[in-house]
Design a protein around this motif. Sequence first.
Motif, short mmCIF file in Angstrom:
data_model
loop_
_atom_site.label_atom_id
_atom_site.label_comp_id
_atom_site.label_asym_id
_atom_site.label_seq_id
_atom_site.Cartn_x
_atom_site.Cartn_y
_atom_site.Cartn_z
N VAL A 8 -6.30 -3.27 -3.47
CA VAL A 8 -7.26 -2.61 -4.36
C VAL A 8 -8.58 -3.36 -4.27
O VAL A 8 -8.64 -4.58 -4.46
CB VAL A 8 -6.76 -2.61 -5.82
CG1 VAL A 8 -7.87 -2.13 -6.75
CG2 VAL A 8 -5.55 -1.71 -5.97
N TRP A 21 3.62 -0.54 -12.29
CA TRP A 21 2.27 -0.86 -11.82
C TRP A 21 1.91 -2.30 -12.15
O TRP A 21 1.38 -3.02 -11.30
CB TRP A 21 1.25 0.10 -12.44
CG TRP A 21 -0.17 -0.22 -12.04
CD1 TRP A 21 -1.05 -1.02 -12.69
CD2 TRP A 21 -0.83 0.25 -10.86
NE1 TRP A 21 -2.24 -1.09 -12.00
CE2 TRP A 21 -2.12 -0.32 -10.87
CE3 TRP A 21 -0.48 1.09 -9.81
CZ2 TRP A 21 -3.06 -0.07 -9.87
CZ3 TRP A 21 -1.40 1.33 -8.81
CH2 TRP A 21 -2.67 0.76 -8.84
N GLU A 29 0.57 6.15 -7.27
CA GLU A 29 -0.70 6.82 -7.61
C GLU A 29 -0.53 8.34 -7.59
O GLU A 29 -1.06 9.05 -8.45
CB GLU A 29 -1.78 6.39 -6.62
CG GLU A 29 -2.16 4.92 -6.72
CD GLU A 29 -3.48 4.71 -7.41
OE1 GLU A 29 -3.83 5.49 -8.31
OE2 GLU A 29 -4.17 3.75 -7.04
N ALA A 39 -5.44 6.05 -2.21
CA ALA A 39 -4.56 4.90 -2.10
C ALA A 39 -4.31 4.52 -0.64
O ALA A 39 -4.12 3.34 -0.31
CB ALA A 39 -3.23 5.17 -2.81
N ARG A 85 2.00 1.78 -3.41
CA ARG A 85 0.88 2.22 -4.24
C ARG A 85 0.64 3.72 -4.09
O ARG A 85 0.37 4.41 -5.08
CB ARG A 85 -0.39 1.45 -3.85
CG ARG A 85 -1.59 1.87 -4.69
CD ARG A 85 -2.90 1.40 -4.14
NE ARG A 85 -4.02 1.93 -4.92
CZ ARG A 85 -5.30 1.83 -4.59
NH1 ARG A 85 -5.64 1.20 -3.48
NH2 ARG A 85 -6.23 2.35 -5.36
N VAL A 86 0.74 4.22 -2.85
CA VAL A 86 0.53 5.65 -2.63
C VAL A 86 1.51 6.47 -3.46
O VAL A 86 1.13 7.46 -4.12
CB VAL A 86 0.67 6.00 -1.13
CG1 VAL A 86 0.67 7.51 -0.92
CG2 VAL A 86 -0.45 5.36 -0.32
N HIS A 107 -7.24 2.35 -12.39
CA HIS A 107 -5.94 2.84 -11.92
C HIS A 107 -4.83 2.51 -12.92
O HIS A 107 -3.88 3.28 -13.06
CB HIS A 107 -5.65 2.26 -10.54
CG HIS A 107 -6.57 2.79 -9.49
ND1 HIS A 107 -6.42 4.04 -8.93
CD2 HIS A 107 -7.68 2.26 -8.90
CE1 HIS A 107 -7.38 4.25 -8.05
NE2 HIS A 107 -8.16 3.18 -8.01
N ARG A 109 0.84 -1.21 0.00
CA ARG A 109 0.00 0.00 0.00
C ARG A 109 0.87 1.26 0.00
O ARG A 109 0.55 2.24 -0.67
CB ARG A 109 -0.93 0.00 1.21
CG ARG A 109 -1.91 1.17 1.23
CD ARG A 109 -2.90 1.08 2.36
NE ARG A 109 -3.82 -0.03 2.17
CZ ARG A 109 -3.79 -1.17 2.86
NH1 ARG A 109 -2.86 -1.34 3.79
NH2 ARG A 109 -4.66 -2.12 2.62
#
Length: 355
Positions: free
Chosen positions: A301, A288, A226, A340, A222-223, A272, A219
């Motif tokens: 997700v 990604w 994103e 995110a 991901r932040v 996304h 996560r």
Amino acid sequence: MTGREDDKRLVVGAEERATLEAWAEQAGSGLGLRSRIVLACADGLSRKEIAARLAVSSATVAKWLARFVERGLDGLADAPRPGRPRSTGRQEAERVIAAAAGGSAVPSTRSMARQLGLSQSTVARIWQEQQIAPPASQVLPRELLSDRVYALLRGWIVSGELVAGQRLVEAEIARRVGTSQAPAREAIKRLAHEGLVISYPNRGSYVAEISDEQAREVRDIRVLLEEYAARGAAARIQPETLQQLTGDVLAMQRAAGDGDIGAFRDADLAFHRRVCAACGNSFLLRLWRTIESNLWSLHVVGNPLYEGDWMAMAGHHDDLVTALASGDPDEAARLFAAHARGEASRTRPRTRPSA
């Protein structure tokens, strides 16, 4: 029945292992040999090594491992033979099982097997031969059987009745809910698509195990991705891309309305992925795609265990489209980063001052 697997070995639960070890002590019996085959596989031996150690063919090893994966402990028993004379012990077992089935609380085949000193598969065969049906309260209507079985299994997973790593055996599920194996098979496939179940070819299906630490680490990555993607996409977003993103949001809303969590997660990932592709950095899309399978399997997700409003979650994505369309990189980056981190419900778009 508990158990899980990795790439090299079959891992069985404590109850299964205890039963297998007891059967394995039966010298000269077919059931004992089959139990030793499964235990050897669980200990990490290859099929070739098992065949050499137990003096059987590799085909025999493969056969009983496949039977165990498909049916659990029941799969290790011999098929009933026509014309075989029934022993006094079997006749007594039939009487006890018939009496138990007529009671107010129907015991499990496992508990009756222990009581009678028989294998669970023998008790199950007697049960089926006597055509003993499950209690009426457990019998599902014929219509939409797979949907009903899916709902039951999902409820058991979410409540913790089925624990992470537990093996799902179609035959046992079918017997428990009073259906054929087909609805159980379809329900398991649906749960696998949602990410709540993991299915391995020739090994079986298991309740997914989620590492909180791994989920947090993914996560965090991901932040970063994103936020960067949103900043770049907001500066160069094209009308056709905005239209495609809006289509993804509509797909999420339809899935939320239908209660189709698998379809929602598909549309969520597509959304996304599309933003990453629109940011103008081809390497970001590659990054990604590298972590996308982990985003799915670790529920980062579209968490299938989410208990909130799925329609509202789809609406948060609509806010993200609006932020990209505004052309404000900072605002888009702020909202995507909050999304995110799982803070979308607490992070609202800034209101632009009127001219």
